[in-house]
Motif scaffolding. Structure first.
Motif, PDB file in Angstrom:
ATOM      1  N   SER A 239      12.989  18.337  23.522  1.00 54.83           N
ATOM      2  CA  SER A 239      12.555  17.098  24.063  1.00 54.83           C
ATOM      3  C   SER A 239      11.578  16.142  23.279  1.00 54.83           C
ATOM      4  N   ARG A 240      11.866  14.946  23.025  1.00 57.59           N
ATOM      5  CA  ARG A 240      11.113  14.172  21.987  1.00 57.59           C
ATOM      6  C   ARG A 240      10.148  12.941  22.818  1.00 57.59           C
ATOM      7  N   GLY A 241       9.004  12.612  22.218  1.00 55.68           N
ATOM      8  CA  GLY A 241       8.321  11.823  22.712  1.00 55.68           C
ATOM      9  C   GLY A 241       8.069  10.334  21.983  1.00 55.68           C
ATOM     10  N   THR A 242       7.073  10.440  20.874  1.00 55.50           N
ATOM     11  CA  THR A 242       6.841   9.199  20.376  1.00 55.50           C
ATOM     12  C   THR A 242       6.841   9.415  18.733  1.00 55.50           C
ATOM     13  N   ILE A 243       6.713   8.432  17.866  1.00 53.64           N
ATOM     14  CA  ILE A 243       6.776   8.431  16.511  1.00 53.64           C
ATOM     15  C   ILE A 243       5.544   7.674  15.898  1.00 53.64           C
ATOM     16  N   LEU A 244       4.726   8.299  15.065  1.00 55.44           N
ATOM     17  CA  LEU A 244       3.563   7.765  14.616  1.00 55.44           C
ATOM     18  C   LEU A 244       4.140   7.493  13.093  1.00 55.44           C
ATOM     19  N   SER A 245       4.019   6.278  12.599  1.00 59.13           N
ATOM     20  CA  SER A 245       4.282   5.790  11.340  1.00 59.13           C
ATOM     21  C   SER A 245       3.424   4.997  10.706  1.00 59.13           C
ATOM     22  N   LEU A 246       2.723   5.495   9.410  1.00 55.19           N
ATOM     23  CA  LEU A 246       1.472   4.987   8.860  1.00 55.19           C
ATOM     24  C   LEU A 246       1.715   4.962   7.267  1.00 55.19           C
ATOM     25  N   LYS A 247       0.982   4.259   6.695  1.00 55.96           N
ATOM     26  CA  LYS A 247       0.643   3.748   5.255  1.00 55.96           C
ATOM     27  C   LYS A 247      -0.781   3.732   5.018  1.00 55.96           C
ATOM     28  N   ILE A 248      -1.053   4.270   3.676  1.00 53.80           N
ATOM     29  CA  ILE A 248      -2.632   4.038   3.480  1.00 53.80           C
ATOM     30  C   ILE A 248      -2.780   3.121   2.351  1.00 53.80           C
ATOM     31  N   SER A 249      -3.758   2.260   2.629  1.00 54.98           N
ATOM     32  CA  SER A 249      -4.063   1.277   1.585  1.00 54.98           C
ATOM     33  C   SER A 249      -5.556   1.965   0.887  1.00 54.98           C
ATOM     34  N   THR A 250      -5.585   1.879  -0.397  1.00 52.18           N
ATOM     35  CA  THR A 250      -6.821   2.351  -0.921  1.00 52.18           C
ATOM     36  C   THR A 250      -7.894   1.048  -0.843  1.00 52.18           C
ATOM     37  N   SER A 251      -9.147   1.807  -0.769  1.00 52.89           N
ATOM     38  CA  SER A 251     -10.225   0.803  -0.451  1.00 52.89           C
ATOM     39  C   SER A 251     -10.895   0.200  -2.019  1.00 52.89           C
ATOM     40  N   LEU A 252     -11.522  -0.869  -1.703  1.00 48.35           N
ATOM     41  CA  LEU A 252     -11.931  -1.491  -2.993  1.00 48.35           C
ATOM     42  C   LEU A 252     -12.806  -0.809  -3.978  1.00 48.35           C
ATOM     43  N   ASN A 253     -13.510   0.336  -3.292  1.00 48.25           N
ATOM     44  CA  ASN A 253     -14.372   1.224  -4.041  1.00 48.25           C
ATOM     45  C   ASN A 253     -13.244   1.992  -5.162  1.00 48.25           C
ATOM     46  N   LEU A 254     -12.339   2.445  -4.663  1.00 48.54           N
ATOM     47  CA  LEU A 254     -11.310   3.081  -5.506  1.00 48.54           C
ATOM     48  C   LEU A 254     -10.630   2.200  -6.445  1.00 48.54           C
ATOM     49  N   ARG A 255     -10.316   0.806  -6.056  1.00 50.12           N
ATOM     50  CA  ARG A 255      -9.411   0.096  -7.089  1.00 50.12           C
ATOM     51  C   ARG A 255     -10.581  -0.429  -8.316  1.00 50.12           C
ATOM     52  N   ASP A 256     -11.748  -0.560  -7.736  1.00 47.75           N
ATOM     53  CA  ASP A 256     -12.686  -1.342  -8.835  1.00 47.75           C
ATOM     54  C   ASP A 256     -13.544  -0.390  -9.697  1.00 47.75           C
ATOM     55  N   SER A 257     -13.661   0.808  -9.023  1.00 47.16           N
ATOM     56  CA  SER A 257     -14.558   1.700  -9.821  1.00 47.16           C
ATOM     57  C   SER A 257     -13.990   3.087  -9.851  1.00 47.16           C
TER      58      SER A 257
END
Lengths: 300, 369
Positions: free
Chosen positions: A236-254
């Motif tokens: 028996s099924r309930g809900t679905i959680l769908s996510l993506k992750i965006s990197t922080s500026l800390n990781l992008r710039d340094s």
């Protein structure tokens, strides 16, 4: 005549967590205790021996002998598996939250068994790292169809999918935590979600609810047929959680956090800097919790 | 609906105040002798001396108390002070304005012998024992403070302990003063604790004309003692404060009595002489603990299931074989949460507590501040 047993009232001293101390120090009224929960983090229920020849009084003797740790003061280190209150006592099955990796767009990276998030534009646009199962574009999540999917429900065919999950067991609200220095959460279309709270350790909490209409993060699982190639929950099924992750500026710039927290590895033939972490997903209704391993990568 | 948090009601939370007392015994040999004074810290300003329980250069050392000497302005006018006169007066005035306060004209009051500020004589020369907050905590418990001095008249290192006097706050558990800006204080009296260095009982504690030899400020953790009264005989009388011993005590190798040291010796030398005479210090401290008690009421129909990953095997509850079996869980911790469900405090049980629909219990969770 014996004495009455007065052991029903248990006295224990509590310690403030680091978040509790931080809020107390702020003196802004945010230190407010309004609820309690019980947890059984140390208990291994597989020790419950319902075949013990000495009788039912001995079924839980190994559980009762479990030594208990002193309290940790890190707010994220304890109270991971909470006890639940349900009005019914006749439940034999309970729902779980489970990673759904049946579709290619939801699978972990095959070689590392992790979800790999590219940190910057150069890494995201490197040909060898594009369109690879389990490597998600963290620089621009809108430009990638891949996402992390978790399904909730009773993972046992003894309760077939055609059986409606009791409303009391449908997980309608999730709290998802991620290190805010590393990344932010986005819905399955890549739109950034709002942080609800960032604790003293830099862990950001996001609340996602099942709302009327087209919620892009929490949706009702309406598939009631069994044997489908898209469903990881057997019952028996309930809900679905769908996510993506965006990197922080800390990781992008340094690269400093990669130096401090990570190392160097090879992904799809490319030498990259990496940081391993996880996102923590907890259902607020049932308290069920699952940690998803995540690796951030960036070309040197 | 399944739920994992239970809201407190106004009937589930209460606050309490508890006074916790600890006994603090300080042996005199620690103060003078055991560590060859490596636990005594003197400063270039020379205004006070710090006493530690271990050589103070060690990180294990704890500060016990500071020792200093002060004389009032009036004393300075009556007798010529030849050593550190200004510093001794400044020490007296500093502590007097904090502990005794000012009169109606704005002048600093002198330390009063009997605590009745309007009448009676005052202490014009005093030694001060400023106890560390580490030991005295929130306050010294009334009626428990005692200083014991060795009272053999000759000078020796270490001093002879054959004759001893005890200075203590006799009866202060019931009778104390409240007219100090620094809180409550008691009057220190003297008694013989070994031999009879004080002759006659009337001037000893409990006697008809018991001599007030000093004051103890409980919240401040400061004892002030008139050294002339407790270390001299009746031939020594400074500003109406007359010695009460049978024989005056020689305080240093030069044969000085306390009045001579007050005028002619440094604060450090006087403090050294007093430490050499100190036999014992004892008191009980008091810590005020304010607690909030949260009554976590776990009813029969609550918290019977767990979200522990081991609780299920393929979604089936391990502790149940049939639907009719009661659910069982074994809590080991209780967490206290904010409205936004952040964990603010946590308490642990000493052993797993079985919880099933046949039982209920209340966890009294205490949070101390």
């Amino acid at each position: 005549m014996g004495f009455l047993d007065n052991s029903g009232d248990i006295i224990l001293d509590a310690v403030l967590t680091d978040t509790g101390r931080m809020r107390l120090a702020k003196a802004d009224g945010s230190f407010q205790i309004t609820a309690f929960a019980l947890a059984d983090d140390e208990i291994d229920y597989s020790l419950y021996d319902s075949t013990n020849a000495s009788g039912s009084a001995y079924y839980d003797q190994n559980i009762k002998l479990t030594p208990i740790l002193e309290a940790f003061t890190n707010n994220a280190s304890f109270m991971k598996s909470k006890l639940m209150s349900l009005s019914r006592n006749d439940l034999l099955y309970l729902p779980v939250i489970k990673l759904n990796e049946l579709a290619n767009s939801n699978k972990r990276h095959a070689a590392s068994n992790l979800f790999i998030i590219t940190a910057d534009q150069t890494t995201a646009e490197t040909t060898a790292l594009q369109n690879v199962q389990g490597i998600l574009n963290g620089y621009d999540p809108t430009d990638d169809a891949k996402f992390i999917r978790l399904d909730q429900g009773i993972d046992n065919s003894a309760v077939p999918p055609s059986t409606q999950l009791p409303p009391a067991l449908v997980e309608s609200q999730y709290i998802v935590k991620i290190n805010n220095d590393l990344g932010n959460l986005a819905d399955s279309y890549g739109a950034l979600a709002s942080t609800s709270f960032i604790d003293d350790d830099g862990i950001a909490s996001y609340y996602f609810s099942l709302t009327a209409g087209a919620s892009k993060v929490v949706t009702r699982n309406t598939i009631t047929s069994s044997g489908t190639s898209t469903q990881t929950i057997a019952g028996s099924r309930g809900t679905i959680l769908s996510l993506k992750i965006s990197t922080s500026l800390n990781l992008r710039d340094s690269d400093s956090l990669f130096t401090e927290l990570g190392g160097t590895t090879t992904v799809e033939g490319e030498t990259v800097n990496y940081i391993d972490t996880f996102i923590s997903i907890e259902g607020l209704t049932t308290g069920y919790r699952v940690d998803i391993p995540v690796r951030f990568i960036k070309l040197p | 609906m399944a739920r994992v948090y239970k809201q407190f009601t106004s009937n589930d939370v209460t606050s309490t105040r508890t006074l916790l007392h600890e006994s603090v015994p300080i042996t005199g040999t620690i103060i003078s002798g055991t560590y060859s004074d490596n636990n005594i810290k003197n400063y270039s300003h020379g205004m006070f001396q710090s006493v530690y329980d271990y050589p103070y250069l060690s990180s294990s050392a704890n500060h016990i108390f500071d020792l200093t000497l002060g004389v009032s302005t009036g004393y300075s006018g009556a007798v010529t002070i030849t050593s550190q006169a200004t510093k001794k007066v400044n020490i007296y005035n500093e502590l007097a304005q904090v502990l005794v306060g000012f009169d109606e004209t704005g002048s600093v009051r002198n330390f009063d012998r009997d605590g009745q500020l309007a009448t009676g004589s005052t202490h014009t020369d005093l030694v001060y024992f400023n106890f560390s907050r580490l030991l005295s905590k929130d306050e010294i418990k009334k009626g428990t403070f005692a200083l014991e001095f060795m009272a053999s008249s000759g000078y020796a290192v270490p001093a002879s302990s054959a004759l001893r006097i005890k200075v203590y706050d006799s009866g202060a558990a019931d009778v104390y003063k409240t007219n100090s800006p620094a809180g409550e204080y008691g009057i220190l009296y003297i008694t013989n604790s070994a031999g009879s260095p004080v002759s006659g009982t009337t001037i000893q504690a409990g006697g008809a004309s018991a001599a007030a030899v000093g004051l103890i400020y409980y919240q401040a953790g400061i004892a002030v003692i008139n050294p002339v009264i407790i270390m001299c005989d009746s031939t020594q009388n400074i500003n109406g404060n007359q010695g009460i011993l049978s024989s005056s005590l020689t305080m240093n190798v030069g044969g000085d009595l306390i009045p001579a040291m007050i005028t002619g010796s440094t604060i450090q030398a006087t403090a050294d002489a007093l430490r050499n005479r100190l036999y014992n210090v004892s008191f009980n401290n008091t810590t005020e603990i304010n607690s909030t008690v949260y009554f976590c009421r776990v009813n029969h129909n609550e918290f019977n299931y767990s979200s522990n990953p081991t609780y299920l095997a393929n979604s089936k509850i391990r502790v149940k074989q049939r639907r009719s079996d009661p659910p069982v869980a074994y809590p080991t911790a209780v967490g206290l949460y904010s409205p936004d469900r952040e964990l603010l405090a946590v308490g642990k049980l000493s052993a797993p507590q079985r919880k099933d629909p046949a039982g209920e219990f209340t966890l009294r969770v205490r949070l101390d501040y």
